[in-house]
Design an enzyme around this catalytic site. Structure first.
Site, PDB file in Angstrom:
ATOM      1  CB  CYS A  85     -23.378  31.719 -49.549  1.00  0.00           C
ATOM      2  SG  CYS A  85     -24.001  32.945 -48.372  1.00  0.00           S
TER       3      CYS A  85
ATOM      4  CG  HIS B 203     -31.049  15.672 -33.874  1.00  0.00           C
ATOM      5  ND1 HIS B 203     -31.950  14.751 -33.414  1.00  0.00           N
ATOM      6  CD2 HIS B 203     -29.919  14.973 -34.147  1.00  0.00           C
ATOM      7  CE1 HIS B 203     -31.386  13.542 -33.400  1.00  0.00           C
ATOM      8  NE2 HIS B 203     -30.164  13.652 -33.840  1.00  0.00           N
TER       9      HIS B 203
ATOM     10  N   GLY C  74     -36.544  10.189 -22.473  1.00  0.00           N
ATOM     11  CA  GLY C  74     -37.522  10.451 -23.522  1.00  0.00           C
ATOM     12  C   GLY C  74     -37.045  10.336 -24.943  1.00  0.00           C
TER      13      GLY C  74
ATOM     14  NE  ARG D 151     -41.135  19.714 -36.204  1.00  0.00           N
ATOM     15  CZ  ARG D 151     -39.923  19.170 -36.331  1.00  0.00           C
ATOM     16  NH1 ARG D 151     -39.461  18.839 -37.523  1.00  0.00           N
ATOM     17  NH2 ARG D 151     -39.157  19.004 -35.266  1.00  0.00           N
TER      18      ARG D 151
ATOM     19  CB  CYS E 100     -25.670  33.856 -51.788  1.00  0.00           C
ATOM     20  SG  CYS E 100     -26.860  32.728 -51.017  1.00  0.00           S
TER      21      CYS E 100
ATOM     22  CG  ASN F 229     -39.179   6.018 -22.984  1.00  0.00           C
ATOM     23  OD1 ASN F 229     -40.379   5.888 -23.077  1.00  0.00           O
ATOM     24  ND2 ASN F 229     -38.408   6.317 -24.016  1.00  0.00           N
ATOM     25  N   PRO F 230     -41.603   6.058 -20.475  1.00  0.00           N
ATOM     26  CG  PRO F 230     -43.464   7.098 -21.434  1.00  0.00           C
ATOM     27  CD  PRO F 230     -41.999   7.297 -21.140  1.00  0.00           C
ATOM     28  CD  GLU F 231     -44.968   2.874 -23.893  1.00  0.00           C
ATOM     29  OE1 GLU F 231     -45.941   3.406 -23.336  1.00  0.00           O
ATOM     30  OE2 GLU F 231     -44.816   1.637 -24.031  1.00  0.00           O
TER      31      GLU F 231
HETATM   32  N1  APR Z   1     -41.629  11.336 -20.590  1.00  0.00           N
HETATM   33  C1  APR Z   1     -40.547  10.605 -21.026  1.00  0.00           C
HETATM   34  N2  APR Z   1     -40.518   9.955 -22.237  1.00  0.00           N
HETATM   35  C2  APR Z   1     -41.630  10.023 -23.004  1.00  0.00           C
HETATM   36  C3  APR Z   1     -42.797  10.739 -22.610  1.00  0.00           C
HETATM   37  C4  APR Z   1     -42.765  11.407 -21.342  1.00  0.00           C
HETATM   38  N3  APR Z   1     -43.797  12.115 -20.892  1.00  0.00           N
HETATM   39  N4  APR Z   1     -43.742  10.622 -23.593  1.00  0.00           N
HETATM   40  C5  APR Z   1     -43.172   9.848 -24.581  1.00  0.00           C
HETATM   41  N5  APR Z   1     -41.917   9.486 -24.218  1.00  0.00           N
HETATM   42  C6  APR Z   1     -40.965   8.669 -24.976  1.00  0.00           C
HETATM   43  C7  APR Z   1     -41.585   7.671 -25.941  1.00  0.00           C
HETATM   44  O1  APR Z   1     -41.900   6.443 -25.301  1.00  0.00           O
HETATM   45  C8  APR Z   1     -40.471   7.505 -26.984  1.00  0.00           C
HETATM   46  O2  APR Z   1     -39.570   6.475 -26.602  1.00  0.00           O
HETATM   47  O3  APR Z   1     -40.219   9.557 -25.796  1.00  0.00           O
HETATM   48  C9  APR Z   1     -39.732   8.855 -26.942  1.00  0.00           C
HETATM   49  C10 APR Z   1     -39.938   9.743 -28.163  1.00  0.00           C
HETATM   50  O4  APR Z   1     -39.391   9.072 -29.268  1.00  0.00           O
HETATM   51  P1  APR Z   1     -39.397   9.753 -30.728  1.00  0.00           P
HETATM   52  O5  APR Z   1     -40.727  10.270 -31.034  1.00  0.00           O
HETATM   53  O6  APR Z   1     -38.791   8.763 -31.652  1.00  0.00           O
HETATM   54  O7  APR Z   1     -38.443  11.027 -30.551  1.00  0.00           O
HETATM   55  P2  APR Z   1     -36.846  11.066 -30.420  1.00  0.00           P
HETATM   56  O8  APR Z   1     -36.297   9.815 -29.848  1.00  0.00           O
HETATM   57  O9  APR Z   1     -36.504  12.330 -29.759  1.00  0.00           O
HETATM   58  O10 APR Z   1     -36.430  11.165 -31.978  1.00  0.00           O
HETATM   59  C11 APR Z   1     -35.093  11.369 -32.258  1.00  0.00           C
HETATM   60  O11 APR Z   1     -35.459  11.546 -34.558  1.00  0.00           O
HETATM   61  O12 APR Z   1     -36.539  12.159 -36.322  1.00  0.00           O
HETATM   62  C12 APR Z   1     -35.534  12.504 -35.563  1.00  0.00           C
HETATM   63  O13 APR Z   1     -34.767  14.705 -35.429  1.00  0.00           O
HETATM   64  C13 APR Z   1     -35.731  13.858 -34.916  1.00  0.00           C
HETATM   65  O14 APR Z   1     -34.688  14.523 -32.857  1.00  0.00           O
HETATM   66  C14 APR Z   1     -35.524  13.569 -33.435  1.00  0.00           C
HETATM   67  C15 APR Z   1     -34.904  12.192 -33.443  1.00  0.00           C
END
Ligand code: APR
Length: 273
Positions: free
Chosen positions: A139, A127, A211, A75, A172, A237-239
């Site tokens: 340690c 995070h 995002g 990663r 340690c 966010n697109p969703e």
């Molecule tokens: N621009 C903006 N948002 C976007 C884009 C983009 N180009 N592409 C995807 N997204 C949105 C998705 O719609 C989704 O809502 O980004 C979000 C990503 O969500 P996750 O994959 O769940 O990531 P995140 O919310 O950062 O996760 C939070 O969970 O597992 C832990 O430590 C990990 O930091 C992470 C935390």
């Protein structure tokens, strides 16, 4: 730009209050780093032998540190080869314009905000951060920069004896661990700036969320705190997601649907014009 959004941003600009930006994996998606819960997401694909979220636990690290490191170094190699995008750069512009009125809380460990130019002082990595390691046994050896390990790796690149030697704690002799928050661990101030992030939320006049799917605890606490205290709330966010719902359920809220690189530059322009 939508009328309601430009109205909210004009009010915030006029108030000269604090702006808190909260980012998730979505802001780095257009830099080629998979999100976590998207189609090719890390928690969807994971590693060959283990359920995705198993890998990101202290329990797994205690039983199989080499396997956990093998996966994280893969990663980290993806993070290292990615470049900041227009979304990251827009937030650097915003910090330059707002100075101490700006705070960035990020869930991302990829370091792209720092590489784009945001300051360490005003960026809270809640995070953790791929650029640091610390002793797995805590340690007291403290946080150290990630050793210069070979970071051109695939999911299957084995951990070499040289890697293992470099990931040994000088205090340690045990394993160093990635400086990341795992699913079976808790936020704190020392490692993850939890209190600082919540204090910044209490002082914010605008919460700009970018995002994130709202799947984790502290970010949702920040969102609900902002909602309760009437802070302006804009979600990029697109969703649809829980932050978009919060934004749409308050007067000074807006769901700015779209990608970070498309929406952030215009939002920053409206906030700094
Ligand atoms: N621009 C903006 N948002 C976007 C884009 C983009 N180009 N592409 C995807 N997204 C949105 C998705 O719609 C989704 O809502 O980004 C979000 C990503 O969500 P996750 O994959 O769940 O990531 P995140 O919310 O950062 O996760 C939070 O969970 O597992 C832990 O430590 C990990 O930091 C992470 C935390």
């Amino acid at each position: 730009m939508e009328e309601k959004l430009s109205q909210i941003l004009a009010e915030v600009r006029g108030e000269t209050g604090n702006v808190l930006v909260l980012t998730g994996a979505g802001i780095s998606a257009e830099s080629g780093i998979p999100t976590f819960r998207g189609k090719e997401g890390y928690w969807v694909v994971g590693s060959r032998n283990y359920m995705p979220e198993q890998m990101a636990t202290n329990a797994m690290f205690r039983t199989n540190p080499a396997e956990v490191w093998r996966w994280y170094l893969y990663r980290f190699s993806v993070c290292r080869s990615a470049q900041p995008n227009e979304g990251h750069r827009a937030l650097v512009e915003l910090e330059r314009a707002l100075d101490d009125r700006f705070t960035l809380v990020t869930q991302n460990i990829d370091g792209l905000h720092r590489r784009a130019g945001n300051s360490e002082a005003r960026t809270y990595c809640i995070h953790g951060d791929a650029a640091w390691v610390r002793c797995g046994a805590e340690c007291g050896a403290g946080k150290k920069p990630l050793p210069d390990l070979q970071l051109i790796r695939s999911k299957d690149t084995p951990l070499s004896a040289d890697d293992q030697a470099k990931l040994t704690c000088s205090g340690c002799g045990g394993w160093m661990r990635p400086h990341v928050l795992w699913f079976d661990e808790y936020y704190d101030e020392e490692n993850y700036r939890m209190d600082s992030a919540l204090r910044a939320a209490q002082k914010a006049r605008l919460l700009l969320v970018v995002g994130t799917s709202g799947a984790t605890n502290l970010p949702m606490q920040i969102g609900r705190l902002a909602w309760r205290q009437g802070t302006a709330l804009v979600d990029v966010n697109p969703e649809p997601n829980p932050f978009a719902e919060l934004a749409e359920s308050c007067d000074r809220g807006f769901f700015a649907r779209g990608n970070a690189t498309a929406r952030l530059p215009e939002i920053v322009k409206a906030l700094t014009a």
